[in-house]
Design an enzyme around this catalytic site. Structure first.
Site, PDB file in Angstrom:
ATOM      1  N   ARG A 230      -6.666   8.264  -9.842  1.00  0.00           N
ATOM      2  CA  ARG A 230      -7.252   9.281  -8.802  1.00  0.00           C
ATOM      3  C   ARG A 230      -5.972   9.762  -7.428  1.00  0.00           C
ATOM      4  O   ARG A 230      -5.329   9.200  -7.362  1.00  0.00           O
ATOM      5  CB  ARG A 230      -8.053   7.602  -7.592  1.00  0.00           C
ATOM      6  CG  ARG A 230      -9.217   8.121  -6.444  1.00  0.00           C
ATOM      7  CD  ARG A 230      -8.280   7.047  -5.760  1.00  0.00           C
ATOM      8  NE  ARG A 230      -8.490   7.415  -4.167  1.00  0.00           N
ATOM      9  CZ  ARG A 230      -7.701   7.004  -3.408  1.00  0.00           C
ATOM     10  NH1 ARG A 230      -6.559   6.472  -3.000  1.00  0.00           N
ATOM     11  NH2 ARG A 230      -8.498   7.132  -1.543  1.00  0.00           N
ATOM     12  N   VAL A 231      -6.541  10.000  -7.043  1.00  0.00           N
ATOM     13  CA  VAL A 231      -5.892  10.751  -5.723  1.00  0.00           C
ATOM     14  C   VAL A 231      -6.493  10.955  -4.601  1.00  0.00           C
ATOM     15  O   VAL A 231      -7.434  11.256  -4.447  1.00  0.00           O
ATOM     16  CB  VAL A 231      -5.626  12.647  -5.588  1.00  0.00           C
ATOM     17  CG1 VAL A 231      -4.682  12.964  -4.841  1.00  0.00           C
ATOM     18  CG2 VAL A 231      -4.351  12.159  -7.420  1.00  0.00           C
TER      19      VAL A 231
ATOM     20  N   GLY B   8      -9.555   7.496   1.627  1.00  0.00           N
ATOM     21  CA  GLY B   8      -8.966   9.116   1.710  1.00  0.00           C
ATOM     22  C   GLY B   8      -9.815   9.901   1.461  1.00  0.00           C
ATOM     23  O   GLY B   8      -9.661  11.149   1.798  1.00  0.00           O
TER      24      GLY B   8
ATOM     25  N   THR C  91      -4.909   8.094   7.916  1.00  0.00           N
ATOM     26  CA  THR C  91      -4.826   6.678   7.167  1.00  0.00           C
ATOM     27  C   THR C  91      -6.131   5.923   6.826  1.00  0.00           C
ATOM     28  O   THR C  91      -7.309   6.046   7.403  1.00  0.00           O
ATOM     29  CB  THR C  91      -4.152   5.049   7.977  1.00  0.00           C
ATOM     30  OG1 THR C  91      -3.780   4.754   7.053  1.00  0.00           O
ATOM     31  CG2 THR C  91      -4.613   5.067   8.754  1.00  0.00           C
ATOM     32  N   GLY C  92      -6.653   5.398   5.580  1.00  0.00           N
ATOM     33  CA  GLY C  92      -7.733   4.696   5.065  1.00  0.00           C
ATOM     34  C   GLY C  92      -8.294   5.198   4.174  1.00  0.00           C
ATOM     35  O   GLY C  92      -7.689   5.598   3.554  1.00  0.00           O
TER      36      GLY C  92
ATOM     37  N   THR D 296       1.529   6.752  -0.230  1.00  0.00           N
ATOM     38  CA  THR D 296       1.137   5.577  -0.175  1.00  0.00           C
ATOM     39  C   THR D 296       0.942   5.782  -1.819  1.00  0.00           C
ATOM     40  O   THR D 296       1.414   5.944  -2.403  1.00  0.00           O
ATOM     41  CB  THR D 296      -0.653   6.072   0.699  1.00  0.00           C
ATOM     42  OG1 THR D 296      -1.167   5.073   0.024  1.00  0.00           O
ATOM     43  CG2 THR D 296      -1.351   7.652  -0.561  1.00  0.00           C
TER      44      THR D 296
ATOM     45  N   THR E  67      -1.895   3.246   4.205  1.00  0.00           N
ATOM     46  CA  THR E  67      -0.905   4.367   4.686  1.00  0.00           C
ATOM     47  C   THR E  67       0.478   4.520   5.046  1.00  0.00           C
ATOM     48  O   THR E  67       0.439   4.507   6.125  1.00  0.00           O
ATOM     49  CB  THR E  67      -0.907   6.121   4.127  1.00  0.00           C
ATOM     50  OG1 THR E  67      -2.952   5.867   2.970  1.00  0.00           O
ATOM     51  CG2 THR E  67      -0.148   7.499   3.991  1.00  0.00           C
TER      52      THR E  67
ATOM     53  N   SER F 285       0.326  -0.961  -0.202  1.00  0.00           N
ATOM     54  CA  SER F 285       0.020   0.129  -0.281  1.00  0.00           C
ATOM     55  C   SER F 285       0.912   1.402   0.227  1.00  0.00           C
ATOM     56  O   SER F 285      -0.068   2.463   0.278  1.00  0.00           O
ATOM     57  CB  SER F 285      -1.027  -0.246   1.502  1.00  0.00           C
ATOM     58  OG  SER F 285      -0.256   0.141   2.298  1.00  0.00           O
TER      59      SER F 285
END
Length: 343
Positions: free
Chosen positions: A229-230, A255, A252-253, A219, A201, A83
């Protein structure tokens, strides 16, 4: 504030003991942790190795900014981690694209988004901060800048990641899976190629001996994402925010949920209003859940560190953990307190 010696004793008991005492540790974590200066914290168990690299900088009298870059580079180079960095899972078209941001106590910041073929986006983000008048470079422009700065262009799709991607293509099902890195990291697995998308992340915050804060976040984003995708990691104020007068936060997780709430900026502003790092992280998670009820089925976690060395964390679901490091211990991992059991 909880007793640090009790936490260290729990951390030394090993994974089985930590699992058995998870509820108690989560309760303790809800109060936050007081660390000595200098110190560094980061997301997930893989943050331990990153913290140790950062600690070598801090323990030698180095700056927090240098420490977080050094720590983040360790995770970016880890081929076990799917990741973050060069072993990250690709988008649905087979392209590995990376996001990163870095920020210091004076508000200087730099970031790159959707950059391909560069193994250490955190270092490119720092060059953006120090060598350009901009904050964020993206896509081909970020790659062009990196090459001009002397970074090596390389293929990032590893054989293991390619196999996982090809397996995913059989169903092409896209569904984020909470805590995927926590469950697969270090076990030699291919993650969840059958459909679930990892989204974790390395977020890192450091306080140096001079009392200055810095943060880094890097990440590969959602596995099997749409190309381009961002997430939140390269968005200053979402995935990372530092204010040298108050504190720092990172996330984290998933976004998208962090971006919608300007999560890390929110955590820092809540600390400015007097909340502890743990309280601020908890409130930021609460805001996400209030705005979107079905967010309880996703994972978002925050960690925060104030200028006094007080640290805290909170997440939507259990299963999130964070790594802490100071002069007393360099390999402490604690479960992050949360609202819900893992879905």
């Amino acid at each position: 504030m909880i007793d640090r010696r009790r936490l260290i004793k729990a951390g030394m008991a090993g994974p089985a003991a930590m699992a058995a005492g998870a509820a108690a540790a989560a309760d303790a974590g809800a109060e936050g942790v007081r660390l000595g200066k200098p110190c560094v914290i980061s997301t997930w168990p893989f943050g331990v190795a990153a913290n140790q690299a950062a600690w070598r900088v801090l323990n030698g009298g180095g700056r927090a900014l240098d420490a977080v870059e050094a720590g983040a580079r360790v995770t970016e180079a880890d081929l076990s981690n799917h990741s973050v960095g060069r072993a990250g899972y690709p988008d649905r078209d087979g392209h590995v694209s990376l996001d990163a941001s870095i920020m210091d106590h004076d508000g200087n910041c730099g970031a790159v988004a959707a950059i391909e073929h560069i193994a250490h986006p955190i270092s490119v983000a720092r060059r953006v901060m120090e060598k350009t008048p901009h904050v964020l470079l993206a896509g081909d422009g970020a790659l062009q800048f990196a090459v001009e700065q002397g970074f090596e262009r390389e293929e990032l799709l590893t054989p293991e990641s390619r196999i996982a991607w090809q397996e995913w293509l059989k169903t092409a099902k896209y569904q984020p899976a909470a805590n995927s890195e926590a469950s697969t990291y270090g076990k030699g697995k291919l993650g969840t190629p059958g459909g679930a998308a990892n989204h974790d992340t390395i977020g890192m915050l450091a306080l140096d001996a001079a009392g200055n804060l810095s943060g880094a976040c890097t990440t590969s984003g959602m596995a099997w994402k749409l190309r381009g995708r961002v997430g939140d990691s390269p968005i200053v104020g979402a995935g990372l925010y530092v204010d040298g007068e108050v504190g720092a936060a990172t996330s984290t997780g998933v976004g998208e949920e962090v971006i919608r709430n300007c999560g890390s900026f929110l955590v820092v502003e809540l600390m400015r209003q007097g909340r502890s790092p743990a309280e601020a992280c908890k409130e930021a998670v609460t805001r996400i859940l209030k705005r979107k009820a079905d967010a309880k089925d996703l994972q978002v976690g925050f960690i925060a560190l104030n200028r006094e060395g007080e640290a805290g964390a909170w997440a939507i679901q259990s299963g999130f953990s964070w790594a802490l490091c100071d002069g007393a211990r360099q390999d402490l991992v604690l479960p992050g307190p949360s609202f819900y059991p893992a879905a």
